[in-house]
Write a protein that holds these residues in place. Structure first.
Motif, PDB file in Angstrom:
ATOM      1  N   PRO A 110       0.711  -1.141   0.483  1.00 34.86           N
ATOM      2  CA  PRO A 110      -0.007  -0.277   0.108  1.00 34.86           C
ATOM      3  C   PRO A 110       0.696   1.214   0.272  1.00 34.86           C
ATOM      4  CG  PRO A 110       0.224  -0.831   2.451  1.00 34.86           C
ATOM      5  CD  PRO A 110       1.319  -1.461   1.396  1.00 34.86           C
ATOM      6  N   ALA A 111       0.731   1.860  -0.749  1.00 38.12           N
ATOM      7  CA  ALA A 111       1.256   3.885  -0.846  1.00 38.12           C
ATOM      8  C   ALA A 111       0.746   4.117   0.282  1.00 38.12           C
ATOM      9  CB  ALA A 111       0.793   4.734  -2.351  1.00 38.12           C
ATOM     10  N   LEU A 112       2.335   4.795   1.439  1.00 38.53           N
ATOM     11  CA  LEU A 112       1.764   5.569   2.309  1.00 38.53           C
ATOM     12  C   LEU A 112       2.750   7.236   2.110  1.00 38.53           C
ATOM     13  CD1 LEU A 112       3.320   2.901   4.677  1.00 38.53           C
ATOM     14  CD2 LEU A 112       1.038   3.243   4.106  1.00 38.53           C
ATOM     15  N   LEU A 113       1.190   7.920   2.472  1.00 37.41           N
ATOM     16  CA  LEU A 113       1.533   9.316   2.014  1.00 37.41           C
ATOM     17  C   LEU A 113       2.518   9.365   3.878  1.00 37.41           C
ATOM     18  CD1 LEU A 113      -0.264  12.459   1.647  1.00 37.41           C
ATOM     19  CD2 LEU A 113       1.277  12.511   3.662  1.00 37.41           C
ATOM     20  N   PHE A 114       3.994  10.316   4.075  1.00 38.40           N
ATOM     21  CA  PHE A 114       3.800  11.023   5.100  1.00 38.40           C
ATOM     22  C   PHE A 114       4.683  12.248   5.413  1.00 38.40           C
ATOM     23  CE2 PHE A 114       7.240   6.983   6.540  1.00 38.40           C
ATOM     24  CZ  PHE A 114       6.177   6.329   6.223  1.00 38.40           C
ATOM     25  N   GLY A 115       3.812  12.547   6.457  1.00 37.70           N
ATOM     26  CA  GLY A 115       4.122  14.660   5.787  1.00 37.70           C
ATOM     27  C   GLY A 115       4.463  15.124   7.637  1.00 37.70           C
ATOM     28  N   ARG A 153      -4.176  18.955  -4.443  1.00 36.17           N
ATOM     29  CA  ARG A 153      -5.412  18.159  -4.643  1.00 36.17           C
ATOM     30  C   ARG A 153      -5.188  16.503  -4.827  1.00 36.17           C
ATOM     31  NH1 ARG A 153      -5.191  21.165 -10.429  1.00 36.17           N
ATOM     32  NH2 ARG A 153      -3.814  19.215 -10.315  1.00 36.17           N
ATOM     33  N   ARG A 154      -6.013  15.892  -4.197  1.00 35.12           N
ATOM     34  CA  ARG A 154      -6.334  14.541  -4.152  1.00 35.12           C
ATOM     35  C   ARG A 154      -5.647  13.443  -5.516  1.00 35.12           C
ATOM     36  NH1 ARG A 154      -5.165  10.251  -3.475  1.00 35.12           N
ATOM     37  NH2 ARG A 154      -5.954   8.647  -1.806  1.00 35.12           N
ATOM     38  N   ASP A 155      -6.647  13.901  -6.838  1.00 34.69           N
ATOM     39  CA  ASP A 155      -5.945  14.021  -7.810  1.00 34.69           C
ATOM     40  C   ASP A 155      -4.519  13.452  -8.496  1.00 34.69           C
ATOM     41  OD1 ASP A 155      -8.387  13.443  -8.225  1.00 34.69           O
ATOM     42  OD2 ASP A 155      -8.669  14.920 -10.042  1.00 34.69           O
ATOM     43  N   ASP A 156      -3.576  14.208  -7.887  1.00 30.43           N
ATOM     44  CA  ASP A 156      -2.481  14.215  -7.476  1.00 30.43           C
ATOM     45  C   ASP A 156      -1.660  13.625  -6.762  1.00 30.43           C
ATOM     46  OD1 ASP A 156      -2.715  16.532  -8.852  1.00 30.43           O
ATOM     47  OD2 ASP A 156      -2.403  17.860  -8.159  1.00 30.43           O
ATOM     48  N   LEU A 157      -1.607  13.127  -5.427  1.00 32.13           N
ATOM     49  CA  LEU A 157      -1.690  12.394  -4.014  1.00 32.13           C
ATOM     50  C   LEU A 157      -2.149  10.857  -4.615  1.00 32.13           C
ATOM     51  CD1 LEU A 157      -2.881  14.489  -1.255  1.00 32.13           C
ATOM     52  CD2 LEU A 157      -0.628  14.155  -2.187  1.00 32.13           C
ATOM     53  N   LEU A 183      -7.861   0.778   7.392  1.00 35.79           N
ATOM     54  CA  LEU A 183      -6.547   0.712   7.465  1.00 35.79           C
ATOM     55  C   LEU A 183      -5.313   1.170   7.985  1.00 35.79           C
ATOM     56  CD1 LEU A 183      -4.328  -1.616   5.109  1.00 35.79           C
ATOM     57  CD2 LEU A 183      -4.404  -0.121   3.671  1.00 35.79           C
ATOM     58  N   VAL A 184      -5.310   2.789   7.787  1.00 36.42           N
ATOM     59  CA  VAL A 184      -4.535   3.657   8.126  1.00 36.42           C
ATOM     60  C   VAL A 184      -4.066   2.965   9.659  1.00 36.42           C
ATOM     61  CG1 VAL A 184      -5.985   5.793   8.647  1.00 36.42           C
ATOM     62  CG2 VAL A 184      -3.492   5.785   7.834  1.00 36.42           C
ATOM     63  N   VAL A 185      -5.265   3.201  10.243  1.00 37.13           N
ATOM     64  CA  VAL A 185      -5.336   2.978  11.724  1.00 37.13           C
ATOM     65  C   VAL A 185      -4.035   1.460  12.243  1.00 37.13           C
ATOM     66  CG1 VAL A 185      -6.182   2.827  14.534  1.00 37.13           C
ATOM     67  CG2 VAL A 185      -7.001   4.358  12.369  1.00 37.13           C
ATOM     68  N   GLN A 186      -4.850   0.686  11.190  1.00 29.18           N
ATOM     69  CA  GLN A 186      -3.921  -0.911  11.228  1.00 29.18           C
ATOM     70  C   GLN A 186      -2.274  -0.513  11.771  1.00 29.18           C
ATOM     71  OE1 GLN A 186      -6.004  -4.309  10.806  1.00 29.18           O
ATOM     72  NE2 GLN A 186      -7.304  -2.162  12.303  1.00 29.18           N
ATOM     73  N   ASN A 216      -7.822  14.232   5.327  1.00 28.95           N
ATOM     74  CA  ASN A 216      -8.503  13.223   5.597  1.00 28.95           C
ATOM     75  C   ASN A 216      -9.850  14.277   5.111  1.00 28.95           C
ATOM     76  OD1 ASN A 216      -8.452  10.866   7.689  1.00 28.95           O
ATOM     77  ND2 ASN A 216      -7.569  12.255   8.956  1.00 28.95           N
ATOM     78  N   GLN A 217     -10.077  14.742   4.584  1.00 29.71           N
ATOM     79  CA  GLN A 217     -10.885  16.628   3.954  1.00 29.71           C
ATOM     80  C   GLN A 217     -10.945  15.682   2.557  1.00 29.71           C
ATOM     81  OE1 GLN A 217     -13.913  17.289   5.551  1.00 29.71           O
ATOM     82  NE2 GLN A 217     -14.321  18.667   4.574  1.00 29.71           N
ATOM     83  N   LEU A 218     -10.092  15.787   2.160  1.00 31.16           N
ATOM     84  CA  LEU A 218      -9.705  14.886   0.476  1.00 31.16           C
ATOM     85  C   LEU A 218     -10.148  14.022   0.030  1.00 31.16           C
ATOM     86  CD1 LEU A 218      -6.087  16.956  -0.524  1.00 31.16           C
ATOM     87  CD2 LEU A 218      -8.652  17.484  -1.613  1.00 31.16           C
ATOM     88  N   GLY A 219     -10.470  13.206   1.380  1.00 27.36           N
ATOM     89  CA  GLY A 219     -10.340  11.383   1.151  1.00 27.36           C
ATOM     90  C   GLY A 219      -9.040  10.727   1.562  1.00 27.36           C
ATOM     91  N   LEU A 220      -8.510  10.934   1.704  1.00 29.10           N
ATOM     92  CA  LEU A 220      -7.251  10.522   2.551  1.00 29.10           C
ATOM     93  C   LEU A 220      -7.453  10.263   3.775  1.00 29.10           C
ATOM     94  CD1 LEU A 220      -4.850   8.838   1.271  1.00 29.10           C
ATOM     95  CD2 LEU A 220      -3.268  11.586   1.582  1.00 29.10           C
ATOM     96  N   PRO A 221      -7.845   8.719   4.447  1.00 28.08           N
ATOM     97  CA  PRO A 221      -7.532   8.857   5.668  1.00 28.08           C
ATOM     98  C   PRO A 221      -5.980   8.838   6.449  1.00 28.08           C
ATOM     99  CG  PRO A 221      -8.644   7.126   4.583  1.00 28.08           C
ATOM    100  CD  PRO A 221      -7.894   7.846   3.204  1.00 28.08           C
ATOM    101  N   THR A 222      -5.523  10.318   6.900  1.00 28.82           N
ATOM    102  CA  THR A 222      -4.799  10.373   8.100  1.00 28.82           C
ATOM    103  C   THR A 222      -4.250  10.248   9.076  1.00 28.82           C
ATOM    104  OG1 THR A 222      -4.141  11.213   5.613  1.00 28.82           O
ATOM    105  CG2 THR A 222      -2.942  11.939   7.514  1.00 28.82           C
TER     106      THR A 222
END
Ligand SMILES: [Zn+2]
Length: 370
Positions: A68-73, A149-153, A295-298, A326-332
């Motif tokens: 799974p692809a993960l974003l770190f910020g 933008r969600r599409d770019d992520l 998944l993100v919490v797990q 999260n607002q963009l639809g990416l569970p974080t």
């Protein structure tokens, strides 16, 4: 062990010597680009600088991998100027001489992510696909992340390294916040010879505020008037007062009721005193609540286990880039990096916590502890 504490210390001291208040993240952005380029990774700067007014855009680094692809910020700006910061490591903790903030919020997050990626690259460890996002202007309204933008992520879930909690604590619940601004317009008059001809904007605002429920209002909701300015001289009835405040809540319904109540107090004050009130209400960020089944919490819980700590799922009273994602639809989730007393001159950070946060980032990236 691929996580290198001496390198973590050196990088943290280097980063805190770079001044980077919001909109002036340039030096940190350049340093990050250089660090990633030394690792053979391309760092891209997005176009958000035009929108945020920052001298830098957000910095994005993509590293292919498996799973799974993960974003770190983490965010590059700090809450106030730290041009003359004198940072030292004493008794295992970073601190300043008490004249500036430390800026561990969020330079700790930057260092933890960079350390994990350095370890991965040097040791050629197999890892999940990573999307690193370093934002600008977080402290002045999450403006950098708001330009994403969600599409770019590409990521399926996100991990922000930006909470004062311990590295075992995973923030899965954060409030929404409304920002309030009131411009109170009265009428000037001579305070000694004709006060009855004036409309006192200061008194109108004071009455409105005195009618408002403020502070901690319930387990879910808080409100604050944080700034007021107005008037010009003691012998003039004040014709202008400006008031700034906020309300935040884990419950949308309570937030909207509280915000309406605050507005209503000003409306009634205007009717009572005969002045005018221009009210501006703005949503600063929207809250989130993630289930432990996500998944993100797990993945976060597994990683905390892997570094030998006991995961705890917690709520935060603050907003972060996690709210925006999260607002963009990416569970974080937002993860603890151990910063103590952020936004103050007493801010400190234990090197052990920063090392634990780096190991956590590595455990998340690899899916196993090294
Ligand atoms: Zn922060």
């Amino acid at each position: 062990m691929p996580i290198n504490e001496a390198r973590i210390k050196e990088r943290f001291l280097h980063l805190t010597a770079l001044n980077s208040p919001s909109k002036r993240e340039g030096p940190v952005a350049s340093w990050l680009k250089e660090q990633f380029s030394q690792l053979g990774l391309a760092a891209q700067e997005d176009e958000s600088g035009k929108r945020t007014g920052s001298e830098s855009g957000n910095i994005v680094v993509r590293i292919p991998g498996r799973g799974p692809a993960l974003l770190f910020g983490a965010h590059m700006g700090v809450v106030s100027d730290m041009a003359l910061a004198q940072v030292r490591l004493e008794d295992g903790s970073f601190k300043t001489d008490g004249k500036t903030i430390l800026g561990a919020d969020d330079k700790a997050g930057l260092v933890a992510i960079l350390e994990a990626v350095t370890a991965l690259t040097e040791e050629k460890l197999s890892h999940r696909p990573l999307e690193l996002v370093f934002t600008t202007c977080e402290e002045i309204g999450l403006c950098g992340s708001n330009a994403l933008r969600r599409d770019d992520l590409k990521a399926q879930c996100g991990f922000i390294f930006d909470s004062g909690n311990q590295p075992s604590e995973i923030i899965i619940n954060a409030p929404s916040q409304d920002e309030h601004y009131y411009k109170v317009i009265g009428k000037a008059a001579h305070a000694g010879s004709a006060p009855e001809e004036g409309i006192d904007a200061i008194r109108l605002a004071a009455w409105a505020i005195s009618q408002m429920p403020l502070g901690r209002l319930s387990a879910s909701t808080t409100a604050n008037i944080g700034k007021i300015a107005g008037g010009s001289a003691t012998n003039i009835v004040a014709d202008l007062t400006e008031v700034w405040g906020e309300a935040r809540s884990f419950l949308e319904e309570e937030l909207s009721e509280q915000s309406q109540r605050m507005r209503e107090c000003f409306r009634q004050a205007a009717a009572k005193f005969g002045g005018q009130v221009e009210a501006k209400l703005k949503r600063s960020f929207t809250g989130f609540k993630l289930s432990h089944r996500e998944l993100v919490v797990q993945l976060a819980q597994q990683a905390v286990h892997k570094i030998g700590l006991r995961p705890q799922l917690v709520s935060s009273g603050g907003g972060s880039d996690a709210n925006v994602l999260n607002q963009l639809g990416l569970p974080t989730v937002n993860l603890g990096v151990g910063v103590q007393k952020p936004h103050t001159k007493e801010e400190t950070l234990a090197l052990a916590d920063l090392t634990a946060a780096s190991r956590l980032a590595l455990a998340l990236a690899t899916g196993e502890e090294k």
